[in-house]
Design an enzyme around this catalytic site. Structure first.
Site, short mmCIF file in Angstrom:
data_model
loop_
_atom_site.label_atom_id
_atom_site.label_comp_id
_atom_site.label_asym_id
_atom_site.label_seq_id
_atom_site.Cartn_x
_atom_site.Cartn_y
_atom_site.Cartn_z
N TYR A 38 0.84 -1.20 0.00
CA TYR A 38 0.00 0.00 0.00
C TYR A 38 0.88 1.26 0.00
CZ TYR A 38 -4.61 -2.11 1.17
OH TYR A 38 -5.80 -2.78 1.16
N CYS A 69 -3.66 -0.09 9.44
CA CYS A 69 -2.71 0.27 8.39
C CYS A 69 -2.61 1.79 8.33
CB CYS A 69 -3.21 -0.27 7.06
SG CYS A 69 -2.22 0.28 5.66
N CYS A 183 4.14 2.62 10.52
CA CYS A 183 3.66 1.57 9.62
C CYS A 183 3.50 0.34 10.50
CB CYS A 183 4.67 1.31 8.50
SG CYS A 183 4.32 -0.18 7.53
#
Ligand code: DGL
Length: 267
Positions: A38, A69, A183
């Site tokens: 992503y 996320c 992250c």
């Protein structure tokens, strides 16, 4: 049931904290590994994936959604929260909770953020820290290769070490005392980061930060599971099922066999 999603195995670091704090809940985890990574996608691409997964999970009758996320949160967090408000399903996201913890624990006011290019470009952390109205010095470093290294089962060779070392250089130069792991994949390499940065730098992770917020949200709504026994956990992945099962078992230290299913989702 609580829904959790990420681009791959990174959200397992959030799920782990949820299993620690709320073991009686049932979990359904979507790993969008067929669309990994992503971190280098555009806002439009990330929004399309986030919306498709949210619609899918809302149909599964979840009582709360966790966007585990940072890249998806940074691109589509507000839109997905709005979808949740319309559906009457609370949506909790990363970014805000870590920014709050980082602001609370920094002594020097020098905060580092290590994140994907998508998250750094969004300035989501910089804004969340600015909103606290204090004079922080924020050093953001984009780490395009780090999540793919982890998702690939990290080989930990000299090249990986050099790559991670190069991401840590600007953080050391800026003399940060607090580093947000922006992250959800990164807590899986926390030992390496801590070693490269030194003991005095405090690492802030999403899972730890968000677990308390989820617990409070469920408690306030009278929605906490109270079964007296461990809940269930199941995984749906859009990519390779075996690879996810293997990595997930290793990271979670939980047997995932028989609990991972491949799905096609908004292809
Ligand atoms: N784990 C995700 C995040 O928190 C994304 C990693 C990726 O797919 O690049 O940003």
């Amino acid at each position: 049931m609580i829904g959790v999603f990420d681009s791959g195995v990174g959200g397992l670091t959030v799920l782990h904290e949820l299993l620690v704090s709320l073991p009686e809940e049932d979990y359904i985890y979507v790993g969008d590994s067929g669309h990994f990574p992503y971190g280098t996608k555009t806002v439009e691409e990330l929004t399309a994936r986030g919306v498709a997964i949210t619609e899918f999970l809302f149909e599964k009758d979840i009582k709360l959604l966790v966007i585990a996320c940072n890249s998806a949160t940074a691109a589509a967090g507000p839109l997905i929260r709005k979808m949740g408000a319309e559906a009457g399903i609370p949506v909790l996201t990363v970014v805000g909770p870590e920014a709050e913890i980082a602001g609370a624990i920094t002594e020097s006011g020098r905060i580092g953020v290590l994140a994907t290019p998508a998250t750094v470009a969004s300035r989501a952390y910089a804004r969340a820290l600015e909103d606290q109205g204090r004079p922080f010095t924020v050093t953001e470093v984009a780490a395009p290769d780090l999540a793919p290294i982890i998702q690939g089962g990290f080989p930990f060779d000299e090249a990986v070490l050099q790559t991670v070392r190069s991401y840590c250089e600007p953080l050391k130069e800026a003399d940060v005392d607090t580093l947000v792991l922006g992250c959800t994949h990164y807590p899986l390499v926390a030992p390496m980061l801590q070693r490269l940065l030194g003991r005095d730098v405090r690492l802030v992770t999403a899972g730890h930060a968000i677990a308390g917020a989820i617990q409070r949200n469920l408690a306030q709504g009278g929605n906490l599971a109270k079964t007296g026994k461990e809940g269930t956990y199941n995984f749906l992945v859009t990519g390779d099922k075996e690879g996810f099962e293997k990595l997930g078992t290793r990271f979670l230290q939980l047997p995932l066999d028989g609990r991972v299913e491949h799905i096609e989702l908004g292809e």
